[in-house]
Design a protein around this motif. Structure first.
Motif: not given
Length: 437
Positions: A413-427
């Motif tokens: 689940e942490q791996a999935r949360a990391e993807l979402a964090s990458a998306m947010a930082e890259d917006m």
């Protein structure tokens, strides 16, 4: 909210990747006539579902190590028995062969799995070449179970690819350990249920053990499902990308589920040795009022560990002492201090009866001269001590095999949360061709 369209060669990060390098999205649709940057980069649509180079994927790597460890556990469990079971060893070898097959699939081409996947959160109105355009919010759901997201910044893609890879490595490690103890524990559970019985009693023991294991596995499945629900509510609060990811990649009651049913691995199973079974009162333990309850057998584990460790020390010491008096004539043993002490210890019941029963004469009296009868069994006693130590490890590992799937779920689940964090930082990155979405 304005978001960027996605051109060819934007970086791709996947929740299932097991290396630290991002890939790039490429075009795959038959008709291409919409470009960015003077015709050099295709603007991608939902028909473009591939990357420039495959990811080493968590799904087959998890399966590989889980089946290898489960097979090794079966084999080790068989040799911890006094009479190794041939068919269990064959089953263990078969499981390891399955693991070997998955080893060939770790660097599988992503083309097939991505081609059978689909883009989620595509633009609802804009089309390129009659196909819906994808944007910075879009996610590519892979048929092998992972989710890929477009990331414009190489720095962001590299950092989060590393983090996702580390979390997936943790998940695989804990599933591997759980699989090993699950395999070894299953063998010991079956052998214990069928020891010394035949016919219908043996079938009943097997049926009870299967039910026991099924109950544990159901408990693990339900527990990890609930754990994922809790984690998804708390890991990334306020991150709208994580909320969308949880909608796109919904929780499933089957741990490790992917569309391909072979995605389930032994690492998804709990230990068969975790539920308290009371042979006198039925399948599971019962409380004082006679109600059936499912409980962790913590007290039983402590009892087993203490008993096994004590037997291990006893058998090791006995084997060592018997070795010291080997070669001494029987008539002279009563003069030997070590022989007299062994005799005294046997008389006082220090050793398990199975270790010393040959030392008694017809009148059930133990004399130093009769210790010679035990000497031929010295090697067997030592082997038994090693088996006892191994069984102690497996029983202690039963709790590990139960807990580790929950630990592995946390990493997943942490791996999935990391993807979402990458998306947010890259917006804030992207191209200067944007849309409202």
């Amino acid at each position: 909210m304005s978001v960027s369209y996605i051109p060819k060669n934007v970086y791709a990060v996947c929740t299932f990747q097991t290396d630290n390098a991002p890939r790039m999205f490429v075009d795959t649709r038959a008709k291409i006539s919409v470009f960015y940057s003077q015709g050099q980069r295709t603007l991608l649509t939902i028909e473009d579902r591939n990357i420039n180079e495959e990811f080493p994927c968590k799904s087959p790597k998890n399966a590989m190590w889980s089946f290898l460890a489960f097979g090794a556990g079966l084999i080790v469990g068989a040799f911890l028995l006094s009479n190794p079971v041939g068919w269990v060893i064959a089953l263990g070898v078969g499981s390891m062969i399955v693991g070997g097959y998955y080893a060939t699939q770790i660097n599988h081409k992503c083309t097939g799995a991505l081609g059978n996947g689909h883009w989620a959160l595509e633009h609802p109105k804009v089309r390129f070449n009659q196909e819906r355009a994808i944007t910075h919010n879009s996610m590519l759901v892979c048929d092998a179970g992972g989710v890929l997201s477009p990331i414009f910044s190489l720095d962001v893609a590299n950092r989060y690819a590393q983090s996702i890879s580390d979390n997936n490595a943790g998940e695989i490690f804990f599933n591997t350990i759980a699989s090993f103890f699950g395999g070894a524990g299953a063998v010991l559970a079956f052998s214990g249920a069928t020891a010394g019985v035949v016919g219908m009693a043996k079938l009943g023991g097997i049926a009870k053990t299967i039910g026991w294991m099924g109950g544990t596995m159901a408990f693990v499945a339900a527990g990890t499902y609930g754990q994922r629900e809790v984690l998804r509510s708390n890991l990334a609060p306020g991150n709208e990308h994580y909320t969308r990811l949880n909608e796109v990649d919904a929780n499933n009651p089957v741990p490790g589920y992917v569309p391909n049913p072979l995605g389930a691995t032994p690492g998804d199973l709990g230990s068969p040795d975790i539920l308290e079974v009371d042979a006198k009162s039925g399948w599971f333990a019962k409380d004082q009022e006679g109600r059936t309850v499912v409980v962790f057998n913590g007290r039983q584990y402590v009892k087993d560990v203490q008993g096994n460790y004590r037997e291990f020390k006893e058998s090791t010491k006995l084997a060592s002492d018997l070795k010291k008096i080997e070669g001494i004539p029987p008539r002279e043993l009563h003069k030997n201090e070590i022989a007299r002490q062994i005799t005294k210890d046997i008389r006082q019941g220090r050793y398990n009866e199975s270790m010393v029963k040959l030392s008694r004469d017809g009148n059930q009296v133990v004399r130093p001269r009769d210790l010679i009868r035990v000497l031929p069994d010295a090697r067997a006693v030592k082997i038994n001590s090693f088996r006892t130590l191994g069984q102690l490890g497996v029983k202690g590992g039963g709790l590990i095999a139960f807990v580790f799937p929950f630990v592995a779920t946390r990493f997943s689940e942490q791996a999935r949360a990391e993807l979402a964090s990458a998306m947010a930082e890259d917006m804030n990155n992207g191209i200067n061709v944007t849309c409202d979405q």
